[in-house]
Motif scaffolding. Structure first.
Motif, PDB file in Angstrom:
ATOM      1  N   ILE A   8       0.843  -1.200   0.000  1.00  0.00           N
ATOM      2  CA  ILE A   8       0.000   0.000   0.000  1.00  0.00           C
ATOM      3  C   ILE A   8       0.880   1.253   0.000  1.00  0.00           C
ATOM      4  O   ILE A   8       0.619   2.208  -0.737  1.00  0.00           O
ATOM      5  CB  ILE A   8      -0.963  -0.010   1.205  1.00  0.00           C
ATOM      6  CG1 ILE A   8      -2.027  -1.086   1.000  1.00  0.00           C
ATOM      7  CG2 ILE A   8      -1.594   1.360   1.438  1.00  0.00           C
ATOM      8  CD1 ILE A   8      -2.841  -1.414   2.248  1.00  0.00           C
ATOM      9  N   ILE A   9       1.924   1.231   0.801  1.00  0.00           N
ATOM     10  CA  ILE A   9       2.848   2.374   0.850  1.00  0.00           C
ATOM     11  C   ILE A   9       3.564   2.528  -0.487  1.00  0.00           C
ATOM     12  O   ILE A   9       3.715   3.638  -1.004  1.00  0.00           O
ATOM     13  CB  ILE A   9       3.852   2.205   2.015  1.00  0.00           C
ATOM     14  CG1 ILE A   9       3.106   2.285   3.356  1.00  0.00           C
ATOM     15  CG2 ILE A   9       4.967   3.242   1.929  1.00  0.00           C
ATOM     16  CD1 ILE A   9       3.915   1.825   4.554  1.00  0.00           C
ATOM     17  N   ARG A  10       4.005   1.408  -1.081  1.00  0.00           N
ATOM     18  CA  ARG A  10       4.700   1.456  -2.380  1.00  0.00           C
ATOM     19  C   ARG A  10       3.789   2.064  -3.439  1.00  0.00           C
ATOM     20  O   ARG A  10       4.197   2.962  -4.194  1.00  0.00           O
ATOM     21  CB  ARG A  10       5.142   0.054  -2.798  1.00  0.00           C
ATOM     22  CG  ARG A  10       5.936   0.023  -4.092  1.00  0.00           C
ATOM     23  CD  ARG A  10       6.297  -1.412  -4.486  1.00  0.00           C
ATOM     24  NE  ARG A  10       5.200  -2.065  -5.162  1.00  0.00           N
ATOM     25  CZ  ARG A  10       4.974  -2.011  -6.472  1.00  0.00           C
ATOM     26  NH1 ARG A  10       5.775  -1.327  -7.259  1.00  0.00           N
ATOM     27  NH2 ARG A  10       3.952  -2.640  -7.002  1.00  0.00           N
ATOM     28  N   GLU A  11       2.549   1.604  -3.495  1.00  0.00           N
ATOM     29  CA  GLU A  11       1.613   2.126  -4.495  1.00  0.00           C
ATOM     30  C   GLU A  11       1.324   3.613  -4.276  1.00  0.00           C
ATOM     31  O   GLU A  11       1.237   4.379  -5.242  1.00  0.00           O
ATOM     32  CB  GLU A  11       0.323   1.309  -4.475  1.00  0.00           C
ATOM     33  CG  GLU A  11       0.512  -0.086  -5.042  1.00  0.00           C
ATOM     34  CD  GLU A  11      -0.711  -0.969  -4.897  1.00  0.00           C
ATOM     35  OE1 GLU A  11      -1.792  -0.467  -4.481  1.00  0.00           O
ATOM     36  OE2 GLU A  11      -0.596  -2.171  -5.192  1.00  0.00           O
ATOM     37  N   ARG A  26       7.178  14.385  -0.204  1.00  0.00           N
ATOM     38  CA  ARG A  26       7.333  14.380   1.251  1.00  0.00           C
ATOM     39  C   ARG A  26       6.764  13.058   1.774  1.00  0.00           C
ATOM     40  O   ARG A  26       5.747  12.570   1.278  1.00  0.00           O
ATOM     41  CB  ARG A  26       6.599  15.558   1.859  1.00  0.00           C
ATOM     42  CG  ARG A  26       7.135  16.909   1.371  1.00  0.00           C
ATOM     43  CD  ARG A  26       6.287  18.040   1.887  1.00  0.00           C
ATOM     44  NE  ARG A  26       6.115  17.962   3.314  1.00  0.00           N
ATOM     45  CZ  ARG A  26       6.735  18.743   4.198  1.00  0.00           C
ATOM     46  NH1 ARG A  26       7.535  19.690   3.782  1.00  0.00           N
ATOM     47  NH2 ARG A  26       6.527  18.596   5.494  1.00  0.00           N
ATOM     48  N   THR A  27       7.409  12.515   2.767  1.00  0.00           N
ATOM     49  CA  THR A  27       6.943  11.269   3.372  1.00  0.00           C
ATOM     50  C   THR A  27       5.521  11.436   3.892  1.00  0.00           C
ATOM     51  O   THR A  27       4.704  10.517   3.795  1.00  0.00           O
ATOM     52  CB  THR A  27       7.899  10.835   4.502  1.00  0.00           C
ATOM     53  OG1 THR A  27       9.228  10.815   3.981  1.00  0.00           O
ATOM     54  CG2 THR A  27       7.553   9.458   5.013  1.00  0.00           C
ATOM     55  N   SER A  28       5.205  12.622   4.394  1.00  0.00           N
ATOM     56  CA  SER A  28       3.850  12.868   4.895  1.00  0.00           C
ATOM     57  C   SER A  28       2.816  12.770   3.771  1.00  0.00           C
ATOM     58  O   SER A  28       1.694  12.315   3.996  1.00  0.00           O
ATOM     59  CB  SER A  28       3.772  14.233   5.580  1.00  0.00           C
ATOM     60  OG  SER A  28       4.136  15.262   4.685  1.00  0.00           O
ATOM     61  N   SER A  29       3.190  13.178   2.558  1.00  0.00           N
ATOM     62  CA  SER A  29       2.277  13.061   1.409  1.00  0.00           C
ATOM     63  C   SER A  29       2.035  11.599   1.043  1.00  0.00           C
ATOM     64  O   SER A  29       0.916  11.207   0.696  1.00  0.00           O
ATOM     65  CB  SER A  29       2.838  13.803   0.199  1.00  0.00           C
ATOM     66  OG  SER A  29       3.003  15.165   0.485  1.00  0.00           O
ATOM     67  N   VAL A  30       3.086  10.803   1.123  1.00  0.00           N
ATOM     68  CA  VAL A  30       2.952   9.367   0.849  1.00  0.00           C
ATOM     69  C   VAL A  30       2.053   8.731   1.912  1.00  0.00           C
ATOM     70  O   VAL A  30       1.161   7.936   1.595  1.00  0.00           O
ATOM     71  CB  VAL A  30       4.332   8.669   0.792  1.00  0.00           C
ATOM     72  CG1 VAL A  30       4.175   7.155   0.671  1.00  0.00           C
ATOM     73  CG2 VAL A  30       5.174   9.222  -0.357  1.00  0.00           C
ATOM     74  N   VAL A  93       1.121   0.767 -19.390  1.00  0.00           N
ATOM     75  CA  VAL A  93      -0.218   1.197 -19.794  1.00  0.00           C
ATOM     76  C   VAL A  93      -1.177   1.066 -18.612  1.00  0.00           C
ATOM     77  O   VAL A  93      -1.975   1.963 -18.354  1.00  0.00           O
ATOM     78  CB  VAL A  93      -0.729   0.374 -21.003  1.00  0.00           C
ATOM     79  CG1 VAL A  93      -2.216   0.600 -21.237  1.00  0.00           C
ATOM     80  CG2 VAL A  93       0.065   0.727 -22.254  1.00  0.00           C
ATOM     81  N   ILE A  94      -1.076  -0.043 -17.880  1.00  0.00           N
ATOM     82  CA  ILE A  94      -1.937  -0.277 -16.717  1.00  0.00           C
ATOM     83  C   ILE A  94      -1.665   0.748 -15.625  1.00  0.00           C
ATOM     84  O   ILE A  94      -2.572   1.219 -14.960  1.00  0.00           O
ATOM     85  CB  ILE A  94      -1.728  -1.704 -16.165  1.00  0.00           C
ATOM     86  CG1 ILE A  94      -2.288  -2.723 -17.149  1.00  0.00           C
ATOM     87  CG2 ILE A  94      -2.350  -1.879 -14.792  1.00  0.00           C
ATOM     88  CD1 ILE A  94      -1.875  -4.154 -16.848  1.00  0.00           C
ATOM     89  N   ASN A  95      -0.400   1.102 -15.441  1.00  0.00           N
ATOM     90  CA  ASN A  95      -0.014   2.030 -14.379  1.00  0.00           C
ATOM     91  C   ASN A  95       0.948   3.086 -14.931  1.00  0.00           C
ATOM     92  O   ASN A  95       2.170   2.966 -14.768  1.00  0.00           O
ATOM     93  CB  ASN A  95       0.626   1.261 -13.218  1.00  0.00           C
ATOM     94  CG  ASN A  95       0.849   2.126 -12.004  1.00  0.00           C
ATOM     95  OD1 ASN A  95       0.730   3.354 -12.064  1.00  0.00           O
ATOM     96  ND2 ASN A  95       1.186   1.505 -10.887  1.00  0.00           N
TER      97      ASN A  95
END
Length: 188
Positions: A8-11, A26-30, A93-95
């Motif tokens: 979830i974090i990676r995506e 920013r880590t907070s944005s992630v 294309v998918i992502n």
């Protein structure tokens, strides 16, 4: 459960980094995009640098696993190359955000020597090179410098994805595998 949270974090990081670029992320944005607390991110990653490395590591594993599957199949060389190109372009294309990361952040400064980004940029051409070597051994293609041929294929793949990303025209990728195959067949 831990792997789910890490994914979830990676995506979320892919989405945020594709929009703002690695240096402006920013880590907070992630964390906000992932729906987790900032501290949760630090349970999985020491820094946003490590998140970027992880993105490339996952993509390398996926592509090498795919290359391994097709290499062990009975398909001929040309079919294998086309399958790999189609797979890679389809993933973008998918992502499209992933495509942006793979193109824009590949030159991220690698201070500590070998990184996952370096591995991605090295191991995929090496796997393609092995496919060329095997095809030459089987007589499917004429003798060529396999390292150079692999670099050409990988460079073309990177160039096509970069063009799609920079022009926001991901339809380029729908026929790119077939068109690159035709060029390769004519040249080899």
């Amino acid at each position: 459960m831990d792997d789910d949270k890490k994914e979830i974090i990676r995506e979320a990081a892919i989405k945020v980094m594709a929009q703002t670029g690695f240096f402006n992320t920013r880590t907070s944005s992630v964390a906000e995009e992932a729906g987790v607390a900032v501290g949760t991110i630090y349970n999985y990653f020491r820094s946003k640098d490590e998140i970027l490395e992880y993105i490339f590591a996952v993509e390398l594993r996926k592509r090498l696993a795919f290359l391994n599957r097709i290499e062990n199949s009975t398909a001929g060389f040309w079919k294998k190359i086309e399958q790999f190109l189609s797979y890679h372009f389809q993933e973008v294309v998918i992502n499209p955000d992933l495509g942006r990361i793979l193109v824009r952040e590949k030159d991220y400064p690698r201070k500590n020597g070998r990184t996952q980004i370096s591995e991605y940029l090295q191991k995929i051409p090496e796997a393609i090179e092995l496919m060329f070597n095997e095809a030459m051994k089987r007589g499917e293609i004429s003798k060529h410098n396999s390292k150079l041929m692999a670099a050409i294929v990988f460079g073309a793949v990177q160039g096509v994805v970069e063009k799609a990303v920079n022009t926001e025209d991901f339809t380029l990728l729908t026929t790119a595998a077939q068109e690159l195959m035709e060029l390769l067949k004519k040249g080899l």
